[in-house]
Design an enzyme around this catalytic site. Structure first.
Site, PDB file in Angstrom:
ATOM      1  N   ASP A   1      -8.708  15.667  -1.326  1.00 35.28           N
ATOM      2  CA  ASP A   1     -10.445  15.507  -0.700  1.00 35.28           C
ATOM      3  C   ASP A   1     -10.204  15.892   0.157  1.00 35.28           C
ATOM      4  O   ASP A   1     -11.176  14.642   0.805  1.00 35.28           O
ATOM      5  CB  ASP A   1      -9.861  14.886  -2.043  1.00 35.28           C
ATOM      6  CG  ASP A   1     -11.563  14.240  -1.657  1.00 35.28           C
ATOM      7  OD1 ASP A   1     -12.362  15.604  -2.230  1.00 35.28           O
ATOM      8  OD2 ASP A   1     -12.150  13.066  -2.048  1.00 35.28           O
TER       9      ASP A   1
ATOM     10  N   GLU B   1       0.050   9.851  -2.070  1.00 32.86           N
ATOM     11  CA  GLU B   1      -0.436   9.784  -3.213  1.00 32.86           C
ATOM     12  C   GLU B   1       0.528  11.524  -3.548  1.00 32.86           C
ATOM     13  O   GLU B   1       0.287  12.102  -4.668  1.00 32.86           O
ATOM     14  CB  GLU B   1      -2.174  10.465  -3.732  1.00 32.86           C
ATOM     15  CG  GLU B   1      -2.252   9.676  -3.510  1.00 32.86           C
ATOM     16  CD  GLU B   1      -4.206   9.300  -3.490  1.00 32.86           C
ATOM     17  OE1 GLU B   1      -4.450  10.630  -4.315  1.00 32.86           O
ATOM     18  OE2 GLU B   1      -5.182   8.372  -3.755  1.00 32.86           O
TER      19      GLU B   1
ATOM     20  N   TYR C   1      -8.686   2.292  -7.369  1.00 35.26           N
ATOM     21  CA  TYR C   1      -9.804   2.854  -7.181  1.00 35.26           C
ATOM     22  C   TYR C   1     -10.457   1.786  -7.927  1.00 35.26           C
ATOM     23  O   TYR C   1     -11.012   3.085  -9.245  1.00 35.26           O
ATOM     24  CB  TYR C   1     -10.273   4.298  -6.951  1.00 35.26           C
ATOM     25  CG  TYR C   1     -10.766   4.419  -5.287  1.00 35.26           C
ATOM     26  CD1 TYR C   1     -10.980   4.308  -4.168  1.00 35.26           C
ATOM     27  CD2 TYR C   1      -8.955   5.844  -5.501  1.00 35.26           C
ATOM     28  CE1 TYR C   1     -10.367   4.815  -3.024  1.00 35.26           C
ATOM     29  CE2 TYR C   1      -8.876   5.667  -3.525  1.00 35.26           C
ATOM     30  CZ  TYR C   1      -9.629   5.559  -2.192  1.00 35.26           C
ATOM     31  OH  TYR C   1      -9.479   5.749  -1.587  1.00 35.26           O
TER      32      TYR C   1
ATOM     33  N   GLU D   1      -4.946   2.656   0.295  1.00 37.19           N
ATOM     34  CA  GLU D   1      -6.946   3.088   0.332  1.00 37.19           C
ATOM     35  C   GLU D   1      -7.542   1.375  -0.996  1.00 37.19           C
ATOM     36  O   GLU D   1      -6.910   1.430  -2.001  1.00 37.19           O
ATOM     37  CB  GLU D   1      -6.492   4.170  -0.030  1.00 37.19           C
ATOM     38  CG  GLU D   1      -6.484   5.277   0.601  1.00 37.19           C
ATOM     39  CD  GLU D   1      -6.363   6.353  -0.055  1.00 37.19           C
ATOM     40  OE1 GLU D   1      -6.991   6.477  -0.676  1.00 37.19           O
ATOM     41  OE2 GLU D   1      -5.560   7.796   0.791  1.00 37.19           O
TER      42      GLU D   1
END
Length: 652
Positions: free
Chosen positions: A207, A451, A504, A540
């Site tokens: 991303d 990831e 997240y 994160e």
């Protein structure tokens, strides 16, 4: 990694390093000037052309490297360092995939071309991603992979006869395949009713925007023909005596003498040694401490190395000075230790990303970022998701900002990307990365990937092999990779020293429901620790926020929602950091560019600063938290206050 025994680790780590060093061939010392070395930076405007031919091979078919680039067609002015994507007004160039060509004609100092005792080296700081280099039309080297430097000895080419200038040509291909780092795929669109003939797009599983070009300096530097090729330093402590273990590799002669001196910050010689390998002892040593962990953080000694060699043309000398920080790193079942003291990572994830320049290196931007880090009270960051420039790490050494140094292993999600071909390339990248960054005291851990699809069957062997190789190369630092896989399914986690988890909650699922964060986050930590009994970092977490967008009650994308989400995470982090959580890294330091997408409004907006480095509400929240954590972990608040006064900062 010796876990659970910090003392044993501190003793054996430097001894094991010598075994790993033998696996690394060739040095990659930062090109510093000295009494025996000069450097000539080639930053500035280069001639540039993208190969827009259907097969992207016209440059090779017409051999553009054999003559000045302007003779084979029109060129553009392109600044180096920079990404080529955002500099011009051509939309085709912004999203270009394929070969681009850079060229620079330079004037060489006369002594470089006439003195056969001088070695001239061409060094490219970073080229994304495959590069081929010619000098005066002669092929000199190729390199696969971005973010890391590569170089070639071009002495014979520039000393072959009367020569006052030389032409450097660099062809770069930014195409990503399943076996590159990062990986990608090319998708051809073949429906003639929808797409023109030969139409294709580059697909990636990360991303951030795939900026390309010469992102760091290109330069020439010199050494004598017998020269210091590499220096490796590890450090330890024996009570208050600092131990500096060094190994020096010399090329060009087997008959030489090496003398070393260790100087303190005032230039006083603290220890001397002779020979290519040895140990220096520093009484009452000043340790390298992270920012705000000590009243005198980031103390750096200077290791001065002098090489003297006898050659056929007489005596030759070479000099090199390496900054050295004396510090130890250790991992226990629930702690990360620096100099034997518990260390808590309070920091950020970053990107090399900014307006216009893309990923191009920029000194004013870099200094601004470090001023913001210190304003926050941050003591660490992860080089998400690739190695940053050498100058970044130099400032980390200088300011006491701890680094988790990450490879470009982002977006490894396809089965093909776990193949032996991919693994071999990843092993080589780790060798290059460790060769470059091994001497930085700020670098305390290697991260192999971000990831990855570590639940896929081949991932177990892949990461077992990769982690073992990395530890063999450098037994002095722990190794990790950053996961977002379920703890029960992750096949690589058994081999890491620290569990780094991205999550997240209330952003990519349970949208808008911040009330579930505390339960879900606590469950995440408890499951992972029960399974592996290893320290953990929340590597994160965050939420997008559009600057100036306000909603009360908080709604997604408002500054209030970003701030509220972070506060929910902090409640649980404050509980678990008393047990086994050893760090928290916000995603992200600043907004950054991504591919165009319906879920991205001109990039990723999870920064606590805008892309122009202006603070959002969350930046003030994080600043208050980080200074509070700094004061809690310091043994005296007055020492923190003293540090703030010295740096022009104020406690919160």
């Amino acid at each position: 990694m010796l876990r659970g025994s910090a003392g044993a680790w501190a003793v054996l780590g430097p001894l094991l390093w010598g075994c790993g060093l033998s696996l690394l061939q060739g040095g990659m010392l930062y090109p510093r000037e000295s009494r025996s070395r000069e450097r000539k930076e080639l930053d500035g405007l280069w001639s540039f052309r993208a190969d827009f031919s259907d097969n992207r091979r016209q440059g090779f078919e017409q051999q553009w490297y054999r003559a000045p680039l302007r003779e084979s067609g029109p060129t553009l002015d392109m600044p180096v360092p920079s990404s080529f994507n955002d500099v011009g007004q051509d939309g085709q160039l912004r999203s270009f995939v394929g070969w681009v060509w850079y060229e620079r004609e330079i004037t060489l100092p006369q002594r470089w071309t006439e003195d056969l005792g001088t070695r001239v080296v061409l060094r490219i700081g970073s080229a994304h991603y495959y590069a081929i280099v010619w000098v005066n039309g002669v092929h000199v080297l190729e390199h696969e992979g971005g973010h890391l430097p590569f170089e070639a000895d071009i002495s014979k080419l520039v000393q072959s006869g009367p020569l006052s200038s030389c032409r450097i040509t660099i062809a770069i291909n930014n195409t990503l395949s399943p076996h590159t780092l990062p990986p990608g795929t090319i998708l051809y669109k073949t429906d003639p009713s929808m797409y023109p003939k030969g139409y294709f797009v580059q697909n990636t599983k990360f991303d951030f925007f795939n900026y390309a070009g010469l992102h760091r300096s290109v330069l020439l530097y010199t050494t004598p023909t017998t020269y210091i090729d590499d220096i490796t330093v590890t450090t330890d402590m024996d009570q208050d005596i600092g131990l500096v273990n060094y190994q020096i590799i010399v090329q060009g002669s087997d008959h030489f003498q090496v003398d070393v001196s260790l100087l303190d910050e005032e230039g006083k010689v603290m220890a001397k040694g002779a020979g290519a390998e040895g140990q220096l002892q520093v009484p009452s040593a000043h340790l390298w401490w992270p920012y705000l962990m000590h009243e005198h953080p980031a103390y750096l000694y200077s290791l001065e190395v002098k090489l003297t060699a006898q050659t056929a043309v007489g005596p030759v000398s070479d000099f090199y000075t390496l900054p050295v920080g004396i510090r130890t790193v250790a991992v226990t079942k629930s702690q990360f230790l620096i100099n034997g003291k518990p260390f808590y990572f309070r920091g950020v994830n970053k990107h090399e990303d900014a307006d216009i320049r893309g990923k191009g290196f920029d000194w004013p931007l870099l200094v601004k970022d470090f001023n913001l880090l210190r304003w926050l009270g941050a003591n660490a960051f992860r080089t998400s998701h690739y190695p940053y420039s050498e100058e970044v790490l130099q400032l980390c050494d200088r300011y006491g900002i701890v680094v988790i140094d990450e490879s470009p292993g982002v977006g490894i999600v396809l089965v093909e990307s776990f193949s032996n071909v991919s693994l071999q390339h990843h092993l080589e990248v780790m060798e290059e990365m460790i060769r470059r960054d091994k001497n930085h005291p700020a670098v305390v851990m290697w991260s192999l990937a971000n990831e990855p699809a570590s639940f896929l069957k081949p991932a177990g062997y892949y990461f077992k092999t990769l982690i073992a190789h990395t530890k063999a190369l450098d037994p002095s630092r722990p190794v990790t990779f950053v996961t977002n896989t379920n703890y029960e399914a992750d096949l690589g986690a058994p081999y890491v020293d620290i569990i780094c988890v991205n999550s997240y909650y209330s952003w990519y699922h349970d949208y808008g429901h911040m009330e579930v964060i505390q339960l879900q986050l606590a469950t995440q930590f408890e499951n992972w620790y029960k399974a592996y009994q290893k320290p953990m970092i929340q590597s994160e977490y965050g939420a997008d926020a559009i600057e100036g967008f306000h909603e009360d009650p908080p709604l997604m994308f408002s500054e209030e929602y970003q701030k509220g989400l972070l506060q929910q995470y902090h409640v649980v982090l404050d509980q678990k950091r008393k047990e086994y959580v050893v760090g928290e890294l916000i995603w992200n330091f600043a907004d950054f560019m991504t591919n165009q997408s319906p879920v991205r409004m001109i990039g990723n907006r999870k920064g606590i600063f805008t892309r122009q480095r202006q603070p959002k509400s969350a930046a003030f929240l994080l600043r208050e938290r980080y200074w509070k954590l700094a004061n809690e972990t310091r043994y005296q608040r007055s020492a923190v206050t003293s540090q703030c006064v010295g740096s022009g900062l104020f406690t919160v």
